[in-house]
Structure formats: structure tokens, C-alpha cells
Design a protein around this motif. Structure first.
Motif, PDB file in Angstrom:
ATOM      1  N   ARG A 180      -3.812   2.277  -1.378  1.00 61.24           N
ATOM      2  CA  ARG A 180      -3.364   3.503  -0.727  1.00 61.24           C
ATOM      3  C   ARG A 180      -3.611   3.360   0.764  1.00 61.24           C
ATOM      4  N   LYS A 181      -2.951   4.212   1.526  1.00 59.52           N
ATOM      5  CA  LYS A 181      -3.182   4.203   2.971  1.00 59.52           C
ATOM      6  C   LYS A 181      -3.441   5.635   3.423  1.00 59.52           C
ATOM      7  N   PRO A 182      -4.585   6.176   3.046  1.00 63.85           N
ATOM      8  CA  PRO A 182      -4.814   7.602   3.275  1.00 63.85           C
ATOM      9  C   PRO A 182      -4.783   7.986   4.758  1.00 63.85           C
ATOM     10  N   ASN A 220       9.573   3.211   4.705  1.00 58.76           N
ATOM     11  CA  ASN A 220       8.195   3.105   4.233  1.00 58.76           C
ATOM     12  C   ASN A 220       7.245   3.777   5.201  1.00 58.76           C
ATOM     13  N   LEU A 221       6.032   3.977   4.749  1.00 58.97           N
ATOM     14  CA  LEU A 221       5.038   4.715   5.518  1.00 58.97           C
ATOM     15  C   LEU A 221       4.751   4.051   6.867  1.00 58.97           C
ATOM     16  N   ARG A 243      -1.265   7.950   6.115  1.00 63.54           N
ATOM     17  CA  ARG A 243      -0.562   9.045   5.479  1.00 63.54           C
ATOM     18  C   ARG A 243      -0.910  10.375   6.141  1.00 63.54           C
ATOM     19  N   GLY A 271       0.825  -1.192   0.000  1.00 67.86           N
ATOM     20  CA  GLY A 271       0.000   0.000   0.000  1.00 67.86           C
ATOM     21  C   GLY A 271       0.863   1.248   0.000  1.00 67.86           C
ATOM     22  N   ASP A 272       0.483   2.219  -0.767  1.00 71.91           N
ATOM     23  CA  ASP A 272       1.176   3.495  -0.832  1.00 71.91           C
ATOM     24  C   ASP A 272       2.510   3.439  -1.567  1.00 71.91           C
ATOM     25  N   SER A 273       2.848   2.294  -2.152  1.00 68.91           N
ATOM     26  CA  SER A 273       4.143   2.206  -2.835  1.00 68.91           C
ATOM     27  C   SER A 273       4.030   2.617  -4.299  1.00 68.91           C
ATOM     28  N   LYS A 274       2.800   2.745  -4.779  1.00 70.13           N
ATOM     29  CA  LYS A 274       2.551   3.077  -6.188  1.00 70.13           C
ATOM     30  C   LYS A 274       3.102   2.018  -7.139  1.00 70.13           C
TER      31      LYS A 274
END
Ligand SMILES: NC(=O)c1ccc[n+]([C@@H]2O[C@H](COP(=O)([O-])OP(=O)(O)OC[C@H]3O[C@@H](n4cnc5c(N)ncnc54)[C@H](O)[C@@H]3O)[C@@H](O)[C@H]2O)c1
Ligand SMILES: [Fe+2]
Lengths: 389, 414, 175
Positions: free
Chosen positions: C11-13, C92-93, C16, A59-62
Motif C-alpha cells: 500500500r502507499k498510504p 495510477n497513484l 494516497r 503498490g496500491d494496485s490491490k
């Protein structure tokens, strides 16, 4: 130390273990110059939710990646051929294997893709593997075979060997290490234990291999019982998965050791996983090592016992003490696990004629006679000492 | 065994050790598809006849492709000259024969020739390299730095007075050859201090913050080899088994510390080296007991655990549990004392004992504040278990200057 | 037979947004601490004019940037500048979340291989020291003493209390 002949060791695998390890995959892949991985998984060999956990880690890595969750027991080179074509067409530049079965398939696929074989079905065990392959990542799961990190690939009744088959990276994440299957946990841990024991005791001594096997043995002794009684125990399960990964790195002599061979031969019959067989064989094999030599049992006491016990045991008693601890550890787990860990081949329901076939296979190598005698003893479980005289 | 919340471990180098390991080179190069290696070394190593041995074992190396211009430590200009030589001759592999200085240089050359770089600087830092470099075979001739298995290189730009650091798994050599013939010529004094450098890697690996089960296992194996064989190698330089054991021990220590990192001993040692020009190994030998004392309250168990590997079961068993860590420290001091005696006093035990080339004290007491300050600029502090500020550094340096045990009551504990 | 499916990462809104908010707050707290705490002040004084550093997550943020201009330390927002002296990049996030929700201190995260540090080492060390001090101010003692190697017992109660109040207020008001 005395080094008579050449001593060598390679472990191309980077090991990442712990909390949120999977989320580090995009970063690690970038470091391997890979942008579009293909994930291989096997529905029957993967803990539930594992695929979801792995996917969400991206996730979030595009990133864009492929998923193939159809690695099955048939281990068919046709599947590999299909995947090879997809890899070439859709430009996948790395492989991620989720679990042990997928790891074997991924190694074979990696060979096929990297060497641009015209057709995967042309692969044989004799195909030379002498150049680096593309990036391969293995995710260690509960029930790990312990061979994920090794330079072996078992696929469709063939064994491929080459240092280049080993993955570039092994990721060990607690979310994939836990499970609900106590028996699988026990077998996975015991496979790691047996291989690490053989790697540690192998002669001539190899300190590099011993470093990996030392850590693996200690982890198993300290954590496997807890992990078997509660396979959802994150800490214990993570330690067992670590040991499994380490045991594959330590694998002595390219897997040419007794327990490993017996484990592979019998698990090939589908009567039980290699770990169960290796645990069954362990007391007999250690006894064989004691009687026939070629193995450093005394040195094994150090990883098997704590520092104090090791230091207090006189040198002359170390071999017996080591054997005793290893045997008691295995039989303790067999007792807890009950039917899941039978103590004799008879109990597994293996038909007698199959035993004879297997004995023939085992007999082929230089240590054939020894392995066969071990396997015969495993049949009815008569204590090795009783048979000795 | 402790399982940290998170750890990484990696050493991809293919390791070959033995009394005739060099003979494997042709086969190994062929397996990599390489035919024309460039051999990099320094004058000391070549002068000791080691390149001839490699050449004989590896089957006639082209003398035009043997270059011994590596200076002590390293030099950016030399890196570029060697890279040019490599490219002009269409070489396809590198063989580094030497100590840490040669290894670092060869790693630098490898970046330039693999990436076709005009400016090495563009690849400094961590993570700038993205793909495998040319085959590099490392043949260490000192049993110390472990740089045959580390993923870092430090290159000095003498013109700009800069030290550039490079870090990447791709900097790991492909193959390390540990051959006893390569260290037989090392004089006792260098054997002693480079051996203590290796010992400091193993010991610091056991207590630093990034320690993990695999770095621990490698470090413990290293300690037992190094402690047993260092005195033997110094006493009897031609003892081949002792030499090979030291080479293996130093390699294991390198694998351990490049994954666990190093702490206070290297932190202060780097600073002492740069301020006063004291050789790295000597700094390590002197400071090692202090690193242990300073961190003892945070890492007593890990330090005590070294005793078994070091002194063996008998002494371990005879030492009460609460005295084991202290025993480790006193054994390290005793080892330094022995090495001091065996090298005619050249192996200094305190900073005040260190002499420069003219026999004058190399570390004047007045330099200690400057060293303490310089240490704040060195990355090793991050991995040390206890915090270190200027005053802490100075306190440790003063004790090490006098050669007195650290007054542990004065260590600020968090 | 099963087929290969091509998937795009999600995505991880929420994560984020959380990380972005805490980066914003940490940035402003650093700006505040540079005024309210003598040690942070002197760390910044030792750094060159126009010194800029950033902290954030790979592969594409969020980031926070702090810089020094005309001797004044300022939070410069969330956009990475062309050039900077130090970049602390969390791999990473999710690791960013661990760090910025203070489950792992910056120093601890560094020793756990969670960060990639770019820039000259002495500068990077100064940034880590600054973050350490700011963490002590921002966090309750029990958490901070886990987060930093040596919880500063020797700080006076006044420094802690006054500093904490000053930094919180200033950070929130952006002073
Ligand atoms: N890359 C890394 O991981 C790493 C780690 C630690 C240190 N280093 C670097 O390594 C350097 C120090 O390395 P070192 O301690 O190995 O010393 P060195 O390579 O500088 O060699 C010291 C001296 O010993 C001589 N010598 C080496 N082997 C010999 C032998 N077998 N017989 C006779 N003479 C011999 C050399 O010619 C040289 O004059 C420093 O520049 C340091 O920065 C690198
Ligand atoms: Fe060192």
C-alpha cells in the motif's frame, strides 16, 4: 522508392518509456486482460534493487502476483516445466520478465504455457509457433541484451524464432536503466548500435525498419559515451535502454545478419557479451560490406552524422564517411573501457581450437565464407585494409 | 534526438507492401486460422474494379460475402447490417478494401461481431475493449488517412446526429496490405488531397506535444516519401512506384500521428469539415502552412528539421539555418500551388477557393466564426503546442480564407 | 532451486493521503473559481444542468467530484457517482502524485498519456480548460508557466491577485 520484392515489417511491441513507467504496469496489464502476472528475474542479471523497485510499483494496485527470481545461466527446460505447472495451477495470466535473461526464459515459458505443451522438455527449435501467445511484458534493464523486444528467444543453446514470441509491452524506466557497471552499459549500448547499424543498412531498404534503427543509432551516438562514463546518469542510461529496445524491434531479417550472428556465436562461448564481440567485429564487417556489397553504407551516414554534416557530404563520399564515424565511435569507447572491451579475439583468451569450432558454425549459412573471413581478421586485429591487398 | 520525460509508442500491425502484396492474403488468413472472410468496401472502390483485383489475388472470394454498402464517412446502421451478414454466414475474418470510411466501418463491425454487442455505443470511448478482436485485414485504397495503422474509429449515428469515437489498441488491424494496384485508379484530385492529408499527419506529428523519438523517425521518413512522390502520382497516375511510395508514406505518417497525435491543422480542419462539408484532405492541404506558422515560435527546430527530409541535402545545405523553418512553409505552399495547377484548380489553396458540387463557394466568410467556435469542441487542440482560443482560431481561419500568410506578430505567445 | 512466491501488492498510504488532500483542495478551488473568475464561470454556464465530472486515480481512487446543480457549482466529495459526464482518470497513484503536486499540469499529463478521459470530447475539453485556469490561480507563476501552454500575460494584475486570494480563501473555507 523502388520496391522490387515484397517489403514487410511487424513490431508487436508497445513501448512505454520514462518517469514512473513501472507504476503504469497494473493499468497496462488490465488493458491486456491480465490480473495476476508472474514476474521472472535472474539474480545475476538484474541490477540490485530492481526487484524491489518493480514490486513497489504495484503498490496500491490491490493485485496479487508471483515472483520467481531463480532464472539462472543453466537455462534448463526443467525450470520452464516447473514454472509452467505453477502457472497452470495458480492461474497466472501474464508474464513480466525483468532483464534480458529472464526475457528469453519468459518467451519460452510463454510458448509452453500458451500451447499447453505436455512437457516443456519436449520443446525443440523446430516447434511451430504460429498462434498468439499470452501477454508478456519485458522490463528493460541496464545491460539489456537488446533482444528482449525481438522475436527471438535464445535459451539453452537453442534459438526460437517467431513474431509471436515478441512481448506485448516493453517498459523502460530510468530506475532500472541506471547501474554501476560501466562495462555492461558499454556492451549493451554497443550491441544495440551494431544491430541498429545492420538493420539500417540492410538491403533492400525497408523504411519501417529504418525508422526504428534511425532513432536507435542517434540515441546511442548521443548518449552512450555519457552513460559509460557515468552509468548512474539517468538521462543517458534511459536513452541507451531505449536504443536497446528499439534495436530489437528493428532487428533485420530475423537476425540473419553478420554482426548479430557473430555476436551470438562468440558470446555463446562465455568469453564476453555479444555487445563486446559485435563492437570488435564492426570495423571488419563494415569493410566486408564495402568490398563485397549487399549493404547500403551511404544511407547510414544520416543517422550517424547530424543533419548538417550529412547534407554537406557529397554522395560519393557518404559510405566512407559513415564507416569512419562508426569505427571511430567504437574505438573511442574501446579506448575508454580498456580491458572490458578488447579489440581482438586473442585478447579475450579464446583458445585457438574454439575459434576453429566457431568458424565451422559460422560457415554453415550462405554468407558463411564472408563471416569466417571477418572472424579470422578479428583474431589478431590486423587492419582489414592492410589485409585486403 | 530528444527523449521526452515520458512517451508511449505502439503499432502492432503487420505491414506488407509491394506491387503484388495482395497475393499474400490467402497465406496470411490461413496463418490466422481464417477461411471465410467478409469483404467490406464502398461503391466507388468496387466500381473502380478494385474488389475484383483483390478477389483474383486472394483466390476467389465468395461474391455473397462482398458488401459495398459503406456510405461516405460511416453509418451505425450499416455497421449493424454488416455485422449481421458476418454472423449469419459464420465468417471468421474481415477484409476492408477502401479509404478511411471503409476502415472505420470495418473496425466498428469487428467490435460488434467480436463482442457480440447489440449496442455498439457501449464500447465507445477509450479502453472499453479488453481483448483481441477477429482478424482484420486492411487494404487501403487511398494514400491518406493512415487508418490501416490507427487505433481509432469514428462511426456516425445519422439518426441521432452523433459521432461516436472508439479508441483501443485492439482496433488496430492485424494486417495492412499496401499494394500499388489499389491506388492506381484514384483520380488526380483525390490523390492530391488525400496525399496532403497524409502530409499533414507527418508534419503535425513532428510538432505536436505528444511527439517522441519513434513518431519523429516515422514522420521524417513519411515526409520524404510523400513530398517526393505526391507530384509524381498526380502527374502520372499509373506510375506504380510513385503509388506504392505514397502508400508507404501515408502508412508511416499514420504510425507517426497515431502516437504523437495531431494539432491545430486537424483541429480547424475537422471544424471546417463539419460546418461546411469540405473534404478532410482539402482542409488539411489549405490549413497545413498555417499550422506551421502558428506554432513556429514554439517548434522552430522541429519544423526546420523537416527541410532535409523534404527538399533533400542540396536545398537544406543552401538554406541558412535561421531560414529553414520558413523554407519548409514556403515549400508546402508551393506544393499546394503545383497541385492546384495540375488538378485544373480543383485543389484549392485557400478556403475562399473551395467550391461545392454546384461550383459555388463552399466556405462563405460569414461561416468562419462558426468554424472557430466549433473547433473549441475538438480534441486535437489539446496536443497543439501553442494554446488556441476562439480569437486565435478565427485569426488563422481568416488568413486561410484569404490565402495570405499568417501575420505572425499577431500570434499570442505564451 | 528457487520457488515461486506469491506476493500481494503493498500500500502507499502516505501518497494516497497526499493525493486525496490535494484532490479535496482542487475540488474546492474549482467551486471557488466558478464564483470568483468570470472565465471559469462562463465555462460552467455553457455546460448542461447537473453536469458532473470527476478527477482521480485508477484503480480505486482517491477521487474528487464536482457538479453543477441549479446553476451552482459544488465540490461533491470523493465518491464516484453512478453516472457522470466526464471522468479524468489518472492511470495510477504515482502519476496522480506527479499531477497533484503540480510537477505536471493536467494538460501536459494528458499529452503524456497519463490520463484516460471518458466522456464526450467537448465536455472533457471544457474540464481541462477549467483545470488550467484553476492551476494558474493556485500556483506561483514560475511553476504555472511551465504547467500551462500559454501563461495568461494578458490577465490584469487585479484578476490574478484578487482571483488568487478569493479562490484560496473560498477553497479553504469551502464557500
Ligand atoms: N480511423 C482513423 O484513424 C481515421 C483517420 C482519418 C480519417 N478517418 C475517416 O476517414 C474518412 C475519409 O477517408 P478517405 O480520405 O480515405 O476517403 P473515403 O474513404 O471517404 O473515400 C473517398 C472517395 O474516394 C473513393 N475512392 C477511394 N479509393 C479509391 C480508388 N483507389 N479509386 C477510385 N476511387 C476511390 C471512395 O469510393 C470515396 O467515394 C473520414 O470519414 C474520416 O472520418 C479515419
Ligand atoms: Fe487527417
Amino acid at each position: 522508392m523502388k520496391v522490387e520484392s515484397l517489403l514487410s515489417f511487424t513490431c508487436p511491441v508497445k513501448m512505454n518509456s520514462g518517469n514512473k513507467v513501472l507504476e503504469g504496469l497494473p493499468f497496462e496489464l488490465a488493458g491486456l486482460n491480465a490480473a495476476k502476472p508472474l514476474i521472472l528475474a535472474s539474480p545475476n542479471d538484474t541490477p540490485p534493487k530492481a526487484i524491489k523497485i518493480l514490486l513497489s510499483a504495484f503498490g496500491d494496485s490491490k493485485m496479487t502476483f508471483g515472483l520467481f527470481d531463480g532464472i539462472d545461466e543453466a537455462e534448463d527446460l526443467g525450470t520452464i516445466e516447473y514454472l509452467k505447472n505453477i502457472c497452470q495451477k495458480d492461474r497466472y495470466d501474464a508474464l513480466i520478465a525483468l532483464g534480458g535473461r529472464a526475457a528469453d526464459a519468459a518467451k519460452v515459458l510463454n510458448m509452453t504455457v500458451s500451447y499447453k505443451l505436455p512437457d516443456a522438455r519436449l520443446l525443440t527449435a523446430e516447434t511451430t509457433i504460429n498462434k498468439p501467445l499470452g501477454p508478456l511484458v519485458v522490463a528493460i534493464t541496464a545491460g539489456a541484451t537488446g533482444l528482449e523486444t525481438s522475436s527471438l528467444a535464445h535459451f539453452g543453446n537453442r534459438v526460437y524464432r517467431s513474431e509471436y514470441l515478441a512481448p506485448s509491452l516493453a517498459v523502460i524506466d530510468p530506475r532500472l536503466a541506471v547501474s554501476q557497471d560501466a562495462a555492461a552499459m558499454a556492451c549493451s549500448g554497443l550491441a544495440a548500435f551494431a544491430r541498429a547499424v545492420e538493420a539500417h543498412g540492410a538491403v533492400p531498404e525497408n523504411p519501417f525498419r529504418r525508422a526504428y534503427s534511425f532513432a536507435a543509432i542517434r540515441f546511442i551516438l548521443e548518449n552512450l559515451p555519457a552513460a559509460v562514463s557515468n552509468p548512474g546518469n539517468r538521462k543517458a542510461a534511459l536513452a541507451v535502454a531505449n536504443a536497446a529496445a528499439m534495436s530489437g524491434c528493428a532487428l533485420a531479417d530475423g537476425g540473419n545478419t553478420g554482426l548479430h550472428k557473430i555476436g551470438q556465436a562468440f558470446s555463446g562461448t562465455g568469453r564476453g557479451p555479444a555487445g563486446m564481440i559485435m563492437a570488435m567485429a564492426l570495423p571488419y564487417m563494415l569493410n566486408d560490406y564495402k568490398v563485397n556489397g549487399g549493404f547500403d553504407l551511404a544511407a547510414l551516414l544520416h543517422p550517424l552524422a547530424d543533419d548538417d554534416t550529412f547534407a554537406k557530404t557529397p554522395e560519393s563520399e557518404r559510405a566512407d564517411a559513415a564507416t569512419d564515424i562508426a569505427n571511430r565511435f567504437v574505438s573511442g569507447l574501446q579506448k575508454t573501457a580498456g580491458k572490458a572491451l578488447p579489440r581482438t579475439l586473442k585478447e579475450t583468451g579464446l583458445p585457438g581450437y574454439l575459434l576453429e569450432d566457431l568458424l565451422e558454425t559460422l560457415d554453415a549459412g550462405p554468407d558463411g565464407a564472408r563471416l569466417c573471413s571477418v572472424a579470422r581478421r578479428m583474431w589478431d586485429g590486423v587492419s582489414p585494409d592492410a589485409k585486403k591487398g | 534526438m530528444l527523449l521526452p520525460d515520458y512517451y508511449e509508442f505502439c503499432c502492432r500491425v503487420k505491414l506488407i507492401a509491394g506491387h503484388d502484396a495482395l497475393e499474400k492474403i490467402p497465406e496470411l488468413l490461413a496463418a490466422k486460422g481464417a477461411r471465410k472472410p467478409l469483404i467490406i468496401t464502398d461503391k466507388g472502390v468496387a466500381g473502380a474494379g478494385l474488389v475484383d483485383i483483390v478477389s483474383r489475388a486472394a483466390g476467389k472470394l465468395d461474391p455473397n460475402l462482398v458488401n459495398d454498402s459503406v456510405p461516405p464517412d460511416s453509418d451505425l446502421k450499416v455497421v449493424h447490417e454488416l455485422a449481421k451478414l458476418y454472423q449469419e454466414n459464420a465468417c471468421d475474418a474481415l477484409i476492408a478494401v477502401g479509404g478511411g470510411s471503409v476502415m472505420d466501418t470495418a473496425k466498428g463491425v469487428n467490435i460488434v461481431v467480436s463482442e457480440n454487442a447489440t449496442d455498439l455505443m457501449a464500447f465507445s470511448g477509450v479502453g472499453a475493449l479488453k481483448r483481441p478482436l477477429k482478424p482484420l485485414v486492411a487494404v487501403p485504397t487511398t494514400a491518406g488517412t493512415g487508418s490501416e495503422v490507427t487505433q481509432v474509429a469514428v462511426i456516425k449515428d445519422h439518426d441521432k446526429h452523433l459521432k461516436m469515437a472508439f479508441g483501443s489498441y485492439f482496433l488496430l488491424p492485424d494486417i495492412a496490405i499496401l499494394d500499388s494496384r489499389m491506388t492506381l485508379t484514384m483520380p488526380p484530385f483525390i490523390t492530391a488531397m488525400t496525399g496532403m492529408d497524409a502530409m499533414s499527419h507527418a508534419v503535425e506529428a513532428c510538432y505536436c506535444l505528444q511527439k517522441n523519438p519513434l513518431s519523429d523517425a516515422h514522420a521524417l521518413a513519411a515526409v520524404s516519401l510523400l513530398y517526393a512522390y505526391l507530384p509524381q502520382a498526380v502527374n502520372n497516375p499509373s506510375d506504380r512506384d510513385a503509388r506504392l511510395s505514397m502508400a508507404i508514406g501515408a502508412c508511416l505518417a499514420g504510425m507517426a500521428f497515431s502516437n504523437s497525435m495531431v494539432g491545430l491543422v486537424h483541429n480547424l480542419g475537422h471544424a471546417t469539415g463539419s460546418v461546411c462539408g469540405v473534404p478532410h484532405g482539402l482542409c488539411m492541404a489549405i490549413l497545413l502552412p498555417y499550422g506551421l506558422e502558428y506554432n513556429l515560435h514554439k517548434r522552430e527546430e522541429a519544423i526546420a528539421g523537416l527541410l532535409l527530409s523534404m527538399a533533400g541535402p542540396h536545398i537544406y545545405k543552401e538554406t541558412p539555418e535561421e531560414q529553414r523553418a520558413q523554407k519548409v512553409i514556403s515549400l508546402i505552399r508551393k506544393l499546394n500551388d503545383d497541385l492546384h495547377a495540375k488538378t485544373g484548380g480543383r485543389h484549392a489553396r485557400s478556403l475562399s477557393e473551395v467550391k461545392d458540387r454546384d461550383g459555388k463557394p463552399a466556405v462563405p466568410r460569414e461561416a468562419l466564426p462558426q468554424i472557430a467556435q466549433a473547433a473549441l469542441l475538438d480534441g486535437a487542440s489539446v496536443y497543439n503546442p501553442e494554446e488556441t482560443d476562439y480569437e486565435d482560431n478565427l485569426m488563422v481561419l481568416e488568413a486561410a480564407w484569404e490565402g495570405k500568410p499568417l501575420d505572425r506578430a499577431k500570434v499570442k505567445k505564451g | 532451486m528457487a520457488r515461486v512466491r506469491e506476493i500481494s501488492s503493498g500500500r502507499k498510504p502516505l501518497k494516497r493521503a497526499y493525493v486525496a488532500m490535494f484532490l479535496w483542495f482542487t475540488g474546492r478551488a474549482i467551486q471557488a473559481a466558478a464564483k470568483a473568475d468570470n472565465q471559469v464561470k462562463s465555462e460552467f454556464e455553457a455546460l448542461p444542468e447537473n453536469f458532473t465530472f470527476s478527477l482521480g486515480c485508477l484503480p480505486d481512487g482517491p477521487w474528487m467530484v464536482v457538479g453543477k446543480k441549479n446553476g451552482v457549482v459544488k465540490y461533491l466529495g470523493g465518491k464516484l457517482p453512478e453516472k457522470q459526464h466526464v471522468r479524468l482518470a489518472i492511470k495510477n497513484l504515482d502519476a496522480g502524485f506527479l499531477i497533484l503536486s503540480f510537477q505536471e499540469s493536467t494538460a501536459l499529463a494528458t499529452t503524456r498519456n497519463r490520463l484516460v478521459t471518458d466522456g464526450e470530447v467537448p465536455y472533457a475539453l471544457a474540464v481541462i480548460r477549467i483545470l488550467d485556469i484553476v492551476e494558474v490561480y493556485l500556483l506561483p507563476k514560475i511553476i504555472a508557466s511551465l504547467a500551462v501552454k500559454r501563461y495568461p500575460k494578458h490577465w490584469s494584475v487585479a484578476r490574478k491577485l484578487k482571483g488568487r486570494i478569493a479562490i484560496y480563501t473560498r477553497a479553504l473555507l469551502g464557500l
